[in-house]
Each structure stands twice: as structure tokens, then as C-alpha cells.
Enzyme design. Sequence first.
Site, PDB file in Angstrom:
ATOM      1  CG  HIS A  15       9.273  11.764  22.532  1.00 15.51           C
ATOM      2  ND1 HIS A  15       9.875  11.602  23.758  1.00 15.51           N
ATOM      3  CD2 HIS A  15       8.089  11.125  22.629  1.00 15.51           C
ATOM      4  CE1 HIS A  15       9.099  10.898  24.551  1.00 15.51           C
ATOM      5  NE2 HIS A  15       8.014  10.597  23.902  1.00 15.51           N
ATOM      6  CB  CYS A  34       7.655   5.955  24.144  1.00 14.20           C
ATOM      7  SG  CYS A  34       6.658   7.081  25.133  1.00 14.20           S
ATOM      8  CG  HIS A  40       4.303   9.276  21.051  1.00 11.59           C
ATOM      9  ND1 HIS A  40       5.414   8.511  20.837  1.00 11.59           N
ATOM     10  CD2 HIS A  40       4.380   9.702  22.331  1.00 11.59           C
ATOM     11  CE1 HIS A  40       6.126   8.467  21.938  1.00 11.59           C
ATOM     12  NE2 HIS A  40       5.536   9.186  22.863  1.00 11.59           N
ATOM     13  CG  HIS A  42       4.596  13.077  25.682  1.00  9.56           C
ATOM     14  ND1 HIS A  42       3.820  12.225  26.430  1.00  9.56           N
ATOM     15  CD2 HIS A  42       5.510  12.299  25.057  1.00  9.56           C
ATOM     16  CE1 HIS A  42       4.246  10.984  26.270  1.00  9.56           C
ATOM     17  NE2 HIS A  42       5.278  10.986  25.437  1.00  9.56           N
ATOM     18  CG  ASP A  80       5.227  25.190  21.742  1.00 13.83           C
ATOM     19  OD1 ASP A  80       4.719  24.115  22.129  1.00 13.83           O
ATOM     20  OD2 ASP A  80       4.557  26.190  21.430  1.00 13.83           O
ATOM     21  CG  HIS A  81       3.485  23.535  18.164  1.00 19.41           C
ATOM     22  ND1 HIS A  81       3.285  24.126  19.381  1.00 19.41           N
ATOM     23  CD2 HIS A  81       2.259  23.236  17.688  1.00 19.41           C
ATOM     24  CE1 HIS A  81       1.985  24.191  19.619  1.00 19.41           C
ATOM     25  NE2 HIS A  81       1.340  23.652  18.607  1.00 19.41           N
ATOM     26  CD  GLU A 125       7.502  11.630  28.435  1.00 15.82           C
ATOM     27  OE1 GLU A 125       8.461  11.937  27.710  1.00 15.82           O
ATOM     28  OE2 GLU A 125       7.365  10.494  28.932  1.00 15.82           O
TER      29      GLU A 125
HETATM   30 NI    NI Z   1       6.451   9.429  24.750  1.00 16.33          NI
END
Ligand code: NI
Length: 135
Positions: A15, A34, A40, A42, A80-81, A125
Amino acid sequence: MKIKVSRKAHFNAAHRLYRADWSDEKNFEIFGKCSNANYHGHNYELIVSVYGEIDPETGFVIDMKVLKKLIQEKIENVLDHKNLNIEVSQFKDLNPTAENIAVVIWNILRPHINKAKDLEVVLYETPRNFVTYSG
Ligand code: NI
């Protein structure tokens, strides 16, 4: 007699937190790393809980097989992914913060859970940062 049952799940996703109407400096000031323009990832840990009466016939609040399948199909397969900003429609105009992701997950699951039961979503997160939403 009411009791809470919970199922853990996991997904990883990329995200970026930013507002297009803010400068790069302002985005960095508020969202820090972020706001990185190249995204990047998580490793999100999800705990979905259902609270309600135990069914006297089955002894279940909810059949865990059903809950597991629901989370796989409606959440993991969708998130996911994925790059949340780009690939998940709910975040087209919504910052994919942990708060907003938890609300989106709750809204997806709620129609599939018996109305007589309460639904709670906990989303980690990072191992130390997590949010809780119950509607
Ligand atoms: Ni983040």
C-alpha cells in the site's frame, strides 16, 4: 449464554498512504515512510470474531469451517498479494490505513454472518500496531 469465537488469518499486501491533494512534503510529514511513492508491504494478521449464543443443537456459535471458507474467499483471495491502492476497488478513493482496511473487511463479512451475532475484526499491520472494528 453468549461466547466469542475467533479465527486467525493472514495476508500480505502493498500500500501507499497519501493524499493527492497534499504536497509530497505534507504527505511525508503525516504518513512518513508509508507515503513512499513506490509502495511497500505489510504482513497483515487478521482475527475475525463472532459473538453470540451457542446453538444448542450443534454447540457452535458459528461453524468454523464456514468462517474459514468465508475469510478465504471474501478476504484472502481479494487482498492477499495485492497492491491495495491499485487493485482493490474499495481503496480507489480511500487511504488503505489499518483502520480503513479493518472497516472494509468488516463490511465485506457482515452480510454473510447471521444477523443475531456480533462481528469483530482485529487487524494487525505490524506485531505492535493493530486496530479493532465491530461496526
Ligand atoms: Ni504501511
